[in-house]
Design a protein around this motif. Structure first.
Motif, short mmCIF file in Angstrom:
data_model
loop_
_atom_site.label_atom_id
_atom_site.label_comp_id
_atom_site.label_asym_id
_atom_site.label_seq_id
_atom_site.Cartn_x
_atom_site.Cartn_y
_atom_site.Cartn_z
N ARG A 118 0.84 -1.20 0.00
CA ARG A 118 0.00 0.00 0.00
C ARG A 118 0.87 1.24 0.00
NH1 ARG A 118 -4.17 1.27 4.74
NH2 ARG A 118 -4.79 3.25 3.89
N ARG A 119 0.43 2.29 -0.70
CA ARG A 119 1.20 3.55 -0.79
C ARG A 119 0.73 4.54 0.27
NH1 ARG A 119 4.09 4.84 -5.91
NH2 ARG A 119 4.71 2.77 -6.57
N TYR A 120 1.69 5.26 0.85
CA TYR A 120 1.42 6.29 1.84
C TYR A 120 2.12 7.57 1.41
CZ TYR A 120 -0.22 2.51 4.81
OH TYR A 120 -0.91 1.44 5.31
N LYS A 121 1.52 8.70 1.71
CA LYS A 121 2.08 9.99 1.29
C LYS A 121 3.32 10.38 2.09
CE LYS A 121 -2.15 12.08 -0.44
NZ LYS A 121 -3.09 13.20 -0.31
N SER A 122 3.44 9.85 3.31
CA SER A 122 4.57 10.25 4.15
C SER A 122 4.98 9.10 5.07
CB SER A 122 4.18 11.45 5.01
OG SER A 122 3.19 11.07 5.96
N LEU A 123 6.18 9.23 5.61
CA LEU A 123 6.64 8.26 6.59
C LEU A 123 5.79 8.33 7.85
CD1 LEU A 123 10.54 8.39 6.45
CD2 LEU A 123 9.08 6.45 5.95
N SER A 124 5.35 9.52 8.17
CA SER A 124 4.51 9.68 9.36
C SER A 124 3.20 8.92 9.21
CB SER A 124 4.25 11.16 9.64
OG SER A 124 5.47 11.80 9.94
N ALA A 125 2.65 8.89 8.00
CA ALA A 125 1.41 8.13 7.76
C ALA A 125 1.66 6.64 7.94
CB ALA A 125 0.88 8.42 6.35
N VAL A 126 2.83 6.16 7.52
CA VAL A 126 3.17 4.75 7.72
C VAL A 126 3.32 4.46 9.21
CG1 VAL A 126 4.84 2.92 7.24
CG2 VAL A 126 4.34 4.62 5.48
N ALA A 127 4.05 5.33 9.92
CA ALA A 127 4.25 5.13 11.35
C ALA A 127 2.92 5.14 12.10
CB ALA A 127 5.18 6.22 11.90
N TRP A 135 2.92 9.76 15.15
CA TRP A 135 4.36 9.67 15.27
C TRP A 135 5.02 10.51 14.19
CZ3 TRP A 135 8.51 7.23 17.68
CH2 TRP A 135 8.21 6.34 18.71
N SER A 136 6.21 11.00 14.48
CA SER A 136 7.05 11.57 13.43
C SER A 136 7.64 10.37 12.69
CB SER A 136 8.17 12.41 14.04
OG SER A 136 9.23 12.55 13.12
N GLY A 137 7.35 10.24 11.39
CA GLY A 137 7.87 9.12 10.62
C GLY A 137 9.38 9.04 10.62
N PRO A 138 10.08 10.16 10.33
CA PRO A 138 11.55 10.10 10.35
C PRO A 138 12.09 9.69 11.73
CG PRO A 138 10.84 12.03 9.14
CD PRO A 138 9.60 11.43 9.77
N LEU A 139 11.44 10.14 12.79
CA LEU A 139 11.87 9.75 14.13
C LEU A 139 11.59 8.27 14.38
CD1 LEU A 139 13.03 10.69 16.84
CD2 LEU A 139 10.70 11.26 17.54
N PHE A 140 10.41 7.81 14.01
CA PHE A 140 10.03 6.41 14.19
C PHE A 140 10.99 5.46 13.48
CE2 PHE A 140 7.61 2.60 12.91
CZ PHE A 140 7.18 2.15 14.15
N PHE A 141 11.40 5.82 12.26
CA PHE A 141 12.28 4.96 11.49
C PHE A 141 13.77 5.25 11.72
CE2 PHE A 141 8.32 4.34 9.23
CZ PHE A 141 8.32 2.96 9.09
N GLY A 142 14.07 6.14 12.66
CA GLY A 142 15.46 6.38 13.05
C GLY A 142 16.25 7.23 12.09
#
Length: 153
Positions: A118-127, A135-142
């Motif tokens: 599935r596609r998400y517009k941002s890392l935060s949406a995935v997180a 969550w902040s996506g960049p923070l969640f994924f390190g």
């Protein structure tokens, strides 16, 4: 005599804006916008007209929009509150273990992220999807580190 009738390059059009008389700048404004702004700030008018000229020449694809915004912010005297923008190279696979499970996200060329097909517009949406909370996506994924507040140990 050999006279070129080619239109000026995009760079030449943009570079010429500060040299135009204000009346000529308003003519360009009227070409792109339905009404004039309530203020007559020349830098604002030049910036908006420059954006429209570029938009007309290059289109409005996400990559072009992002690039123009980044260039505009770099040239602006107005400081933004935005932090460091995280750029992930397309094809990069981000891996995070959460809830005893490994989660893999792939960065796409169009700026989206693919997770479990599935596609998400941002890392935060995935997180948010993975954790069920904001969550902040960049923070969640390190990708970025959480800055400690002053005085915190």
């Amino acid at each position: 005599m050999n006279v070129s009738t080619a239109a000026p390059s995009l760079a030449a059009q943009i570079a010429n804006l500060p040299k135009l008389a204000m009346n000529d700048l308003w003519v360009l404004w009227d070409r792109y916008f339905p009404r004039r702004p309530t203020h007559n700030n020349r830098a604002y008018v030049e910036g908006r007209v420059a954006y429209k000229i570029q938009e007309e020449a290059l289109g409005t694809k996400l990559v072009v929009q992002t690039q123009m915004a980044r260039i505009g912010e770099a040239q602006s005297r107005i400081k933004t509150q935005r932090g460091v923008e995280v750029q992930v190279v397309p094809g990069t696979v981000l891996v995070r273990e959460f809830d005893r499970r490994e989660h893999r996200v792939t960065a796409q060329a169009d700026g989206t992220f693919e997770y479990e097909g599935r596609r998400y517009k941002s890392l935060s949406a995935v997180a948010r999807h993975i954790t069920g909370t904001q969550w902040s996506g960049p923070l969640f994924f390190g990708i970025t580190k959480n800055k400690q507040k002053r005085g915190a140990k």
